[in-house]
Every structure is written in C-alpha cells, then in structure tokens.
Design a protein around this motif. Structure first.
Motif, short mmCIF file in Angstrom:
data_model
loop_
_atom_site.label_atom_id
_atom_site.label_comp_id
_atom_site.label_asym_id
_atom_site.label_seq_id
_atom_site.Cartn_x
_atom_site.Cartn_y
_atom_site.Cartn_z
N PHE A 31 111.42 2.07 52.63
CA PHE A 31 112.27 1.91 53.62
C PHE A 31 111.93 0.86 54.64
CE2 PHE A 31 113.28 3.96 57.93
CZ PHE A 31 114.69 4.20 58.05
N ALA A 32 112.95 0.24 55.38
CA ALA A 32 112.64 -0.73 56.36
C ALA A 32 113.35 -0.56 57.71
CB ALA A 32 113.06 -2.13 55.68
N GLY A 33 113.69 0.66 57.75
CA GLY A 33 114.44 0.91 59.14
C GLY A 33 113.67 1.21 60.32
N CYS A 34 112.34 1.49 60.29
CA CYS A 34 111.51 1.80 61.46
C CYS A 34 110.68 0.50 61.63
CB CYS A 34 110.66 2.99 60.98
SG CYS A 34 109.48 3.47 62.48
N ASN A 35 110.60 -0.02 62.73
CA ASN A 35 109.85 -1.07 63.30
C ASN A 35 108.47 -0.85 63.00
OD1 ASN A 35 110.29 0.52 65.58
ND2 ASN A 35 108.75 -1.13 66.56
N LEU A 36 107.77 0.33 63.08
CA LEU A 36 106.35 0.62 62.90
C LEU A 36 105.74 -0.12 61.72
CD1 LEU A 36 106.25 4.26 64.62
CD2 LEU A 36 105.59 1.86 65.64
N ARG A 37 106.39 0.16 60.62
CA ARG A 37 105.89 -0.28 59.33
C ARG A 37 105.53 -1.97 59.53
NH1 ARG A 37 109.40 -0.29 54.01
NH2 ARG A 37 107.70 -1.95 53.72
N ASN A 38 106.04 -2.49 60.38
CA ASN A 38 105.91 -4.23 60.30
C ASN A 38 104.48 -4.20 61.07
OD1 ASN A 38 108.62 -4.81 59.28
ND2 ASN A 38 109.31 -4.36 61.30
N SER A 39 104.18 -3.60 61.70
CA SER A 39 102.57 -3.58 62.42
C SER A 39 101.57 -2.71 61.58
CB SER A 39 102.96 -3.39 63.78
OG SER A 39 103.02 -2.13 64.16
N ALA A 40 102.02 -1.79 60.79
CA ALA A 40 100.88 -0.89 60.47
C ALA A 40 100.43 -1.54 59.03
CB ALA A 40 101.55 0.37 59.91
N PRO A 44 100.41 14.00 64.91
CA PRO A 44 101.60 13.31 65.53
C PRO A 44 101.77 12.02 64.86
CG PRO A 44 99.45 13.17 66.64
CD PRO A 44 99.13 14.17 65.84
N MET A 45 100.64 11.21 64.40
CA MET A 45 100.73 9.81 63.88
C MET A 45 99.36 9.46 63.41
SD MET A 45 100.64 7.66 67.58
CE MET A 45 99.05 7.95 68.48
N PRO A 46 99.36 8.42 62.33
CA PRO A 46 98.17 7.87 61.97
C PRO A 46 97.33 7.07 63.30
CG PRO A 46 99.93 7.33 60.70
CD PRO A 46 100.51 7.73 61.86
N TYR A 47 96.22 7.21 63.21
CA TYR A 47 95.41 6.69 64.14
C TYR A 47 94.57 5.46 63.26
CZ TYR A 47 95.99 10.00 67.67
OH TYR A 47 96.35 11.00 68.45
N ALA A 48 93.70 4.60 63.88
CA ALA A 48 93.18 3.36 63.34
C ALA A 48 92.58 3.69 62.02
CB ALA A 48 92.23 2.82 64.22
N ASP A 49 91.76 4.91 61.91
CA ASP A 49 91.14 5.08 60.40
C ASP A 49 92.01 5.39 59.53
OD1 ASP A 49 88.47 4.41 61.68
OD2 ASP A 49 88.24 6.38 62.52
N ASP A 50 93.01 6.15 59.81
CA ASP A 50 94.21 6.51 59.11
C ASP A 50 94.99 5.31 58.54
OD1 ASP A 50 93.08 8.97 59.97
OD2 ASP A 50 95.00 9.20 61.29
N ASP A 51 95.14 4.52 59.12
CA ASP A 51 96.01 3.46 58.97
C ASP A 51 95.10 2.57 57.88
OD1 ASP A 51 97.91 1.45 58.98
OD2 ASP A 51 97.09 0.28 60.53
N ARG A 52 94.15 2.21 58.28
CA ARG A 52 93.05 1.36 57.37
C ARG A 52 92.81 1.91 56.09
NH1 ARG A 52 87.85 2.18 59.76
NH2 ARG A 52 87.77 4.24 58.22
N ASP A 53 92.69 3.35 55.95
CA ASP A 53 92.28 4.13 54.75
C ASP A 53 93.78 4.60 53.95
OD1 ASP A 53 89.71 3.63 55.45
OD2 ASP A 53 89.29 5.86 55.87
N GLY A 54 94.65 4.69 54.62
CA GLY A 54 95.88 5.09 54.03
C GLY A 54 95.79 6.68 53.85
N GLN A 55 95.23 7.29 54.41
CA GLN A 55 95.20 8.73 54.30
C GLN A 55 95.09 9.50 55.79
OE1 GLN A 55 91.08 8.95 52.87
NE2 GLN A 55 91.84 8.94 50.55
#
Length: 293
Positions: free
Chosen positions: A121-130, A149-160
């Motif tokens: 899915f490419a309709g959300c701009n957040l995927r471009n910076s995550a 609510p949302m992933p934080y830095a550690d979540d984004d890094r680990d994908g979990q």
C-alpha cells in the motif's frame, strides 16, 4: 560544548543514530555562515554568467553568413516536446487513499494476507519516512489483543511492535497479571512511525483505520486493551484525555464483532511520570479480573 573531534567513531555513530531517531534532519555548522550573503553572491554570479552568454551568442549570430541565416529561417518539421524528467508524482486525494486502504484491507482473508496488502500500500505518506512496516505480532488465537498508537524509534528499527525500553516496560506491566508478549497479540493503530515520534495527523489516522480494524476483525479477540491517549480517542471518539477514558469497560463494534475494551496509559506515560503506575496497575487488575471471569 563537546566537539565532534573529541568523540570516538563509535560515540559519533551512536550520537548520529540518536539524532536520526529523534527526527533531526539538519546539523548546524561549527562556525556561523551568512547564507543570505552566499545567496546574493550566487545570484550575482549567475546574472553575470547569463549576460556573458547572451553577448557571445549575439556576436556569433552577427558573424554568420547570410546563406546560413537564410537556411536557419527555413521552416523545419515540428517535433513533439521532450518529456520532462523527474516529474513530481501526483498526490492521491485523501478520499481515494482511504478507499484504497479499505479495499486492500477487506480483500485480505488472513493476517498474513493483510500484511502483504499493507506492504504494497502506497497511499500513506508515513511509509516514505519509516524504515519498516510494524505489523501485529504474537498469538492471534489467545483472545487478547493490545493496541498502541504508533511505532516508536526502536519499533521502526526492529520492525516489531513495542520494542526497546518501552517494550520492556510493557512486558513488565502485563507480566504482573500473568500475561506474556508471546501469549497476546500486539499491534498499533498506525503501522508506520511518524517522523520524530510526532502524533499521527487525522488524515494519516483515517487512512490507516481500515488496516487496524481489519486486524481486529481477523484476530477476533475476546478482550482488547488500548494504550495511550491517541489510541483511546481513535477508538472511543471525542476529545477526552486518557485519564478520563481509562479504567472503564466499553463495547467496541468492529468488523461485525463486539469486543469488550479497556483503555489505560501507554508505557511512555509511565517513563515520563512514574506516578502513573498506580493508575495502570488498577486498570490491569480490572483487565485480569475480566479475562479470567
């Protein structure tokens, strides 16, 4: 002030990683630079260059033989304009993005299919910076789902979901009522980390809504625990704070099922203000009594 020259390569790498996770995009020079003066100098140089080029073209044109000028005046076959390189992509309107998200979510018949749909899915701009899509993780058959609510830095890094220090805090929170990370399903309202850990916008939340609602519908939890102010408002509506929304059981109708739902504070709220631990403990005891009742 510590200079970059005083740091070892490992310390400098750690510092840059910290700034990147915090959403820092620009670094300052050690010495002040007058950017306005630089800009004016660039404009003056560019103007001088254009004037010189124009003068040279005029001289060359005057020296051309008449025959070449006549030939140049002869009509030439028309050509199609060359395509513009790197043309900016057309943004998807909000309503279209929401509809595409809804179609992608409803087309999934399992959590595995839903993950694949969200990855494409490419309709959300957040995927471009995550860095990563952070999808639901854990035991979907447990009947217990915890949503942040949302992933934080550690979540984004680990994908979990719920990684790093906040994840450790959540692990201790639910261990107090006999639950483990592996024994529940963990997820987030928004699956991509917003830059700098900012709160997702209303547009971003609306686009991601079909995905989290479909996760809940496919997992069919018997009990749902919501973490944090943003998450509680997202599902319950209104503008009340988490302190007003916490500790009260509500029935959420999602995907054709009714789920008993309780909201409490997010682990980040406990790190920021440890006094909140007593409120969370009360809520977790109420959650334990309900799931074992």
């Amino acid at each position: 002030m510590i200079s970059a020259h005083d740091l070892s390569p490992a310390q400098l790498a750690a510092l840059l990683a910290f700034h990147g996770d915090a959403g820092v995009e620009w670094l300052l020079e050690e010495e002040p630079v007058d950017r306005f003066a630089e800009f004016e100098a660039m404009k003056a140089a560019r103007g001088s260059g254009r004037a010189t080029a124009t003068s040279n073209r005029a001289d060359a044109s005057a020296s051309q033989p008449a025959a070449r000028q006549t030939a140049a005046a002869a009509p030439t076959p028309s050509r199609a304009p060359a395509p513009v390189a790197n043309a900016p992509a057309v943004a998807i309107p909000d309503a279209q993005a929401i509809e595409e998200a809804r179609f992608a979510a409803e087309s999934a018949r399992s959590l595995a299919e839903l993950r694949v749909a969200m990855e494409g899915f490419a309709g959300c701009n957040l995927r471009n910076s995550a860095r990563n899509l952070v999808f639901a993780e854990g035991d979907a058959a447990s009947g217990i789902m915890i949503v942040g609510p949302m992933p934080y830095a550690d979540d984004d890094r680990d994908g979990q979901p719920f990684a790093g220090r906040l994840g450790e805090m959540l692990t201790r929170m639910i261990a107090g009522i006999g639950l483990t990370r592996e024994g529940v399903l963990l997820s987030n309202v928004v699956p991509w980390r917003p830059p700098g850990n900012r709160v997702p916008t209303a547009r971003e939340a609306d686009i991601c809504r079909p995905f989290i609602e479909r996760q809940i519908a496919l997992a069919e939890p018997k009990h749902l625990l919501l973490l944090g102010n943003f998450t509680a408002r997202f599902f319950f509506g209104g503008n009340d704070t988490i302190h007003q929304l916490r500790g009260e059981w509500r029935e959420l109708a999602i995907g054709g099922i009714n789920v008993p739902t309780l909201a409490t504070l997010h682990p980040q709220d406990l790190v920021t203000a440890p006094i909140n631990k007593r409120f969370v403990w009360q809520d977790l005891l109420a959650f334990k009594a309900r799931i074992h009742g």
